[in-house]
Design an enzyme around this catalytic site. Structure first.
Site, PDB file in Angstrom:
ATOM      1  CE  LYS A 193      -3.380  -2.846   0.031  1.00 46.14           C
ATOM      2  NZ  LYS A 193      -4.295  -3.349   1.027  1.00 46.14           N
TER       3      LYS A 193
HETATM    4  C1  LIG Z   1      -5.267  -4.487   1.414  1.00 47.57           C
HETATM    5  C2  LIG Z   1      -6.723  -4.266   1.491  1.00 47.57           C
HETATM    6  C3  LIG Z   1      -7.474  -4.615   2.621  1.00 47.57           C
HETATM    7  C4  LIG Z   1      -6.920  -5.385   3.768  1.00 47.57           C
HETATM    8  O1  LIG Z   1      -5.791  -4.785   4.308  1.00 47.57           O
HETATM    9  P1  LIG Z   1      -4.855  -5.581   5.326  1.00 47.57           P
HETATM   10  O2  LIG Z   1      -4.140  -4.446   6.031  1.00 47.57           O
HETATM   11  O3  LIG Z   1      -3.942  -6.422   4.505  1.00 47.57           O
HETATM   12  O4  LIG Z   1      -5.703  -6.375   6.227  1.00 47.57           O
HETATM   13  C5  LIG Z   1      -8.816  -4.296   2.636  1.00 47.57           C
HETATM   14  N1  LIG Z   1      -9.402  -3.696   1.597  1.00 47.57           N
HETATM   15  C6  LIG Z   1      -8.718  -3.356   0.488  1.00 47.57           C
HETATM   16  C7  LIG Z   1      -9.424  -2.664  -0.628  1.00 47.57           C
HETATM   17  C8  LIG Z   1      -7.358  -3.653   0.400  1.00 47.57           C
HETATM   18  O5  LIG Z   1      -6.693  -3.362  -0.717  1.00 47.57           O
END
Ligand SMILES: *Cc1c(COP(=O)(O)O)cnc(C)c1O
Length: 388
Positions: free
Chosen positions: A188
């Protein structure tokens, strides 16, 4: 291999983590609130609660808004499965709203149509979770209008969108929603290793989320049911979880926050270059609406023309051979085997299903060099020469 996304860790990030490792606190200690404050200040939210990841953040957000057995929660079919699973953890039913053909986000027009039907049938959603796909905010003003009319709450899944803006305001300011959730997974925009943050303007919602993050335990005498016998007295008043973030993770996140603007600017520049250099190929490129400043978590392109699935497969293979990693974000959630077992099937969300057949994510991340970026452009152009 150039991956589709990756973290950017500086010496200062490493030093911040090492400092915590040598301190008195490893799990939730003094750095977690400092990280929370940095996120809250950036977004203009009054409350931020850091948790173990965005999946647990979504789960607690649903619980805090009262989602339970028999309730309905709606989200986009083009998202990571966690945006839907959070409702299932609460025993609720999930449904989806098809995407817009230009922005690929949950379509507010389809949402309005579906709400009108749900009102007649008596199964209006308790919560709707718009997902800011690839870093572009959904049309939140429109979604809020519908939320007021039909009485549902709104959780923004802003896992892709920290640093983005909507109508000139930072995503997470919550002008048009109740809660927003950020992810700090390594692919991210910013990372904690694993981590998530819930932001809200409601002290009550934040308080509930804080309690559920630590087993449902309170140490606030005003919340005690029984008498306060001793200084070490605490009470478990809800069934909560251990969803805490560690100080080790928070130190990394806090250090990364100081480079957020720099990261987004770099991502924007690279995205603009892609748009300029790939515009003549038979591809549908990302379209960012004028009211939006995207955080550019992902650069997704869609193949135009016949048999996109087969051509995409060849594109993937050609790019892989040229050292360029690609991926699909995302295969429609309603067609995952788990959701099919719940009764979803092909044909229910045609825009999302088309997207699932022709979309592909090409590399984009802040630490990508100009040379790597040129290599991707070159490889994509070459692959299209081969594809015809
Ligand atoms: C990555 C992601 C999540 C989950 O995030 P984590 O921190 O890995 O639990 C939820 N929603 C979206 C749209 C994501 O891209």
């Amino acid at each position: 291999m150039i991956p589709y996304g990756r973290q950017d860790i500086s010496d200062a990030d490493v030093a911040a983590v090492v400092e915590v490792l040598r301190s008195d606190w490893l799990t939730q200690g003094p750095v977690v609130p400092r990280f929370e404050e940095a996120v809250a200040r950036y977004c203009g939210a009054s409350q931020a609660v850091a948790v173990s990841n965005a999946t647990s953040a979504l789960h607690l957000a649903c619980l805090a808004l009262g989602v339970g057995k028999g309730d309905w929660v709606w989200t986009s079919p083009i998202t990571f499965v966690a945006s839907a699973n959070c409702a299932r953890y609460c025993g609720a039913n999930v449904d989806f709203v098809d995407i817009d053909k230009d922005t690929w986000n949950l379509c507010p027009v389809r949402l309005a149509d579906k709400l009108a039907i749900a009102e007649r049938e008596g199964n209006l959603p308790k919560v709707v979770i718009p997902v800011h796909l690839a870093g572009q905010s959904c049309d939140m003003a429109e979604i809020r209008k519908l939320s007021r009319r039909y009485g549902f709450s709104v959780i923004e899944d802003a896992s892709h969108a920290i640093g983005g803006r909507y109508q000139g305001m930072p995503v997470g300011i919550l002008q048009y929603s109740d809660i927003a959730v950020f992810s700090f997974h390594p692919v991210k925009i910013l990372t904690c290793g694993e981590g998530g943050v819930i932001v809200t303007q409601s002290p009550e919602l934040a308080n509930t989320v804080r309690r559920l993050r630590t087993h449902g335990i309170t140490k606030d005498p005003r919340e005690f049911v029984g008498d306060r016998y001793s200084p070490w007295h605490y009470e478990q008043i809800d069934l909560g979880y251990n969803y805490r973030l560690t100080d080790i993770q928070a130190a990394l996140g806090l250090s990364q926050m100081s480079r957020l603007v720099e990261f987004i600017e770099r991502r924007s520049l690279l995205a603009q270059r892609y748009t300029a250099e790939l515009g003549d190929l038979p591809l549908q490129l990302p379209r960012v609406l004028p009211s939006i400043y995207s955080a550019w978590h992902l650069y997704v392109v869609r193949l135009i023309g016949a048999s996109p699935r087969e051509r995409r497969q060849r594109l993937f293979e050609d790019l892989h051979r040229a050292g360029v990693g690609t991926n699909l974000h995302y295969s429609p959630v309603h067609l995952q085997p788990y959701y099919k077992k719940l009764g979803f099937r092909e044909g229910l969300f045609p825009e999302a299903e088309r997207y699932g057949l022709d979309a592909i994510t090409i590399p984009l991340y802040a630490s990508m060099t100009d040379q790597q970026h040129r290599q991707v452009i070159h490889a994509v152009r070459n692959a299209f020469r081969g594809l015809g």
